[in-house]
Design a protein around this motif. Structure first.
Motif, PDB file in Angstrom:
ATOM      1  N   ASP A  58      41.507  34.860  45.484  1.00 58.50           N
ATOM      2  CA  ASP A  58      41.005  35.196  44.154  1.00 58.50           C
ATOM      3  C   ASP A  58      40.743  36.688  44.015  1.00 58.50           C
ATOM      4  O   ASP A  58      40.899  37.252  42.924  1.00 58.50           O
ATOM      5  N   PHE A  59      40.362  37.368  45.085  1.00 58.28           N
ATOM      6  CA  PHE A  59      40.139  38.808  45.037  1.00 58.28           C
ATOM      7  C   PHE A  59      41.420  39.541  44.634  1.00 58.28           C
ATOM      8  O   PHE A  59      41.398  40.444  43.793  1.00 58.28           O
ATOM      9  N   TRP A  60      42.539  39.144  45.234  1.00 57.69           N
ATOM     10  CA  TRP A  60      43.811  39.798  44.919  1.00 57.69           C
ATOM     11  C   TRP A  60      44.274  39.446  43.510  1.00 57.69           C
ATOM     12  O   TRP A  60      44.889  40.264  42.819  1.00 57.69           O
ATOM     13  N   ILE A  61      43.967  38.220  43.070  1.00 51.70           N
ATOM     14  CA  ILE A  61      44.317  37.822  41.702  1.00 51.70           C
ATOM     15  C   ILE A  61      43.528  38.658  40.698  1.00 51.70           C
ATOM     16  O   ILE A  61      44.073  39.151  39.706  1.00 51.70           O
ATOM     17  N   LEU A  62      42.234  38.842  40.963  1.00 48.74           N
ATOM     18  CA  LEU A  62      41.386  39.653  40.089  1.00 48.74           C
ATOM     19  C   LEU A  62      41.858  41.105  40.078  1.00 48.74           C
ATOM     20  O   LEU A  62      41.906  41.749  39.016  1.00 48.74           O
ATOM     21  N   LEU A  63      42.236  41.621  41.228  1.00 45.44           N
ATOM     22  CA  LEU A  63      42.735  42.994  41.321  1.00 45.44           C
ATOM     23  C   LEU A  63      44.016  43.162  40.498  1.00 45.44           C
ATOM     24  O   LEU A  63      44.193  44.156  39.785  1.00 45.44           O
ATOM     25  N   PHE A 127      45.057  28.021  36.315  1.00 44.44           N
ATOM     26  CA  PHE A 127      44.922  27.004  37.360  1.00 44.44           C
ATOM     27  C   PHE A 127      43.540  27.097  38.011  1.00 44.44           C
ATOM     28  O   PHE A 127      42.889  26.095  38.286  1.00 44.44           O
ATOM     29  N   TYR A 128      43.102  28.333  38.231  1.00 39.22           N
ATOM     30  CA  TYR A 128      41.796  28.578  38.835  1.00 39.22           C
ATOM     31  C   TYR A 128      40.675  28.127  37.908  1.00 39.22           C
ATOM     32  O   TYR A 128      39.651  27.588  38.350  1.00 39.22           O
ATOM     33  N   TYR A 129      40.864  28.340  36.605  1.00 45.11           N
ATOM     34  CA  TYR A 129      39.878  27.918  35.615  1.00 45.11           C
ATOM     35  C   TYR A 129      39.753  26.398  35.581  1.00 45.11           C
ATOM     36  O   TYR A 129      38.640  25.860  35.431  1.00 45.11           O
ATOM     37  N   ARG A 130      40.877  25.718  35.735  1.00 44.83           N
ATOM     38  CA  ARG A 130      40.852  24.256  35.753  1.00 44.83           C
ATOM     39  C   ARG A 130      40.121  23.714  36.981  1.00 44.83           C
ATOM     40  O   ARG A 130      39.630  22.595  36.972  1.00 44.83           O
ATOM     41  N   GLN A 131      40.038  24.534  38.017  1.00 44.11           N
ATOM     42  CA  GLN A 131      39.273  24.149  39.205  1.00 44.11           C
ATOM     43  C   GLN A 131      37.797  24.510  39.070  1.00 44.11           C
ATOM     44  O   GLN A 131      37.028  24.365  40.013  1.00 44.11           O
ATOM     45  N   LEU A 132      37.411  25.004  37.871  1.00 50.13           N
ATOM     46  CA  LEU A 132      36.037  25.408  37.577  1.00 50.13           C
ATOM     47  C   LEU A 132      35.586  26.563  38.468  1.00 50.13           C
ATOM     48  O   LEU A 132      34.407  26.689  38.805  1.00 50.13           O
ATOM     49  N   ARG A 138      37.271  35.513  31.561  1.00 49.36           N
ATOM     50  CA  ARG A 138      38.337  36.045  32.419  1.00 49.36           C
ATOM     51  C   ARG A 138      39.685  35.437  32.050  1.00 49.36           C
ATOM     52  O   ARG A 138      40.698  36.131  31.981  1.00 49.36           O
ATOM     53  N   LEU A 139      39.697  34.130  31.787  1.00 46.90           N
ATOM     54  CA  LEU A 139      40.940  33.468  31.381  1.00 46.90           C
ATOM     55  C   LEU A 139      41.423  33.999  30.044  1.00 46.90           C
ATOM     56  O   LEU A 139      42.612  34.273  29.859  1.00 46.90           O
ATOM     57  N   LEU A 140      40.509  34.178  29.092  1.00 50.42           N
ATOM     58  CA  LEU A 140      40.870  34.664  27.765  1.00 50.42           C
ATOM     59  C   LEU A 140      41.458  36.070  27.833  1.00 50.42           C
ATOM     60  O   LEU A 140      42.476  36.359  27.191  1.00 50.42           O
ATOM     61  N   LEU A 141      40.839  36.953  28.614  1.00 47.92           N
ATOM     62  CA  LEU A 141      41.350  38.313  28.756  1.00 47.92           C
ATOM     63  C   LEU A 141      42.749  38.314  29.358  1.00 47.92           C
ATOM     64  O   LEU A 141      43.628  39.077  28.934  1.00 47.92           O
ATOM     65  N   SER A 142      42.976  37.437  30.321  1.00 50.03           N
ATOM     66  CA  SER A 142      44.282  37.366  30.975  1.00 50.03           C
ATOM     67  C   SER A 142      45.355  36.886  30.012  1.00 50.03           C
ATOM     68  O   SER A 142      46.450  37.457  29.945  1.00 50.03           O
ATOM     69  N   ILE A 143      45.041  35.856  29.233  1.00 45.17           N
ATOM     70  CA  ILE A 143      46.020  35.308  28.300  1.00 45.17           C
ATOM     71  C   ILE A 143      46.300  36.292  27.166  1.00 45.17           C
ATOM     72  O   ILE A 143      47.457  36.473  26.750  1.00 45.17           O
TER      73      ILE A 143
END
Length: 232
Positions: A58-63, A127-132, A138-143
């Motif tokens: 998740d750290f690399w995904i956020l980066l 996918f990460y959001y669906r795992q809560l 964060r999901l909204l900004l990405s989309i």
């Protein structure tokens, strides 16, 4: 697509029956593999275990998400430069950007990689959001970032790639219901119609009458769904 080609085959170059048979065979084989995986997973869910994203991943995904958002202003400036200074947030400016990128082979250079990266990041974040494990902001900004990248790309291939990365993992993982799939399908078609309007393909902003709009849209729908098969 095969049926559409058969019904309107007089408009296109002739495709050999051997080639069509090859494509159908590959398609049927792919469906067979999906059916086998479905049956095996139904019999024993551990055969295809659900994937979990770790904290370190998740750290690399956020980066990557931060990099995609930071790069957006620079890519926007590049798009304006490609459009010869036109306002790309207007229909005419967007059409000009599309035309210059198509007919003069203009591109974003190394920034092109950020487009695909944005779509992948949004897919993984969803996918990460669906795992809560990821919040909605964060999901909204990405989309939203991915949608702006889609707009700057001016290409239907990018829409298809983004849609596959966002929806298919959720469908295969049984994370969404049939009603949600229907809503997503409507959204997918709406995005295509929007791009048709902003790039002047099939839908005209001029008052040419509803009947002519429908005929034009239908012709372009045939071209973009069937012509790739003939070209391939």
């Amino acid at each position: 697509i095969f049926s559409g080609y058969y019904l309107s085959r007089e408009k296109y170059v002739e495709i050999s029956s051997d080639f069509i048979l090859l494509l159908i065979s590959v398609t049927l084989f792919s469906f067979l593999l999906l059916f086998v995986v479905f049956c095996l997973r139904k019999h024993d869910p551990e055969i295809v275990p659900p994937y979990k994203i770790s904290k370190s991943q998740d750290f690399w995904i956020l980066l990557a998400q931060i990099a995609v958002i930071v790069a957006l202003p620079f890519i926007y400036e590049r798009a304006v430069m490609l459009a010869r200074g036109a306002d790309i947030l207007t229909f005419s400016g967007h059409i000009k950007l599309r035309a210059l990128m198509t007919h003069y082979s203009e591109d974003y250079g190394l920034f092109d990689y950020f487009f695909t990266l944005s779509y992948v990041v949004s897919s993984v974040t969803l996918f990460y959001y669906r795992q809560l494990s990821a919040n909605f902001v964060r999901l909204l900004l990405s989309i939203l970032a991915s949608l702006f990248y889609l707009y700057l790309s001016t290409g239907r291939t990018h829409i298809l790639l983004f849609s596959c990365l966002m929806f298919i993992p959720l469908i295969v993982g049984k994370m969404i219901k049939a009603r949600t799939i229907l809503v997503l399908t409507v959204i997918f078609i709406s995005i295509f119609v929007f791009f048709s309007m902003t790039t002047g393909k099939g839908i005209s902003l001029k008052d040419i009458g509803l009947a002519n709009q429908i005929i034009s849209f239908w012709d372009h729908l045939q071209y973009y769904s069937i012509m790739p098969l003939a070209g391939f």
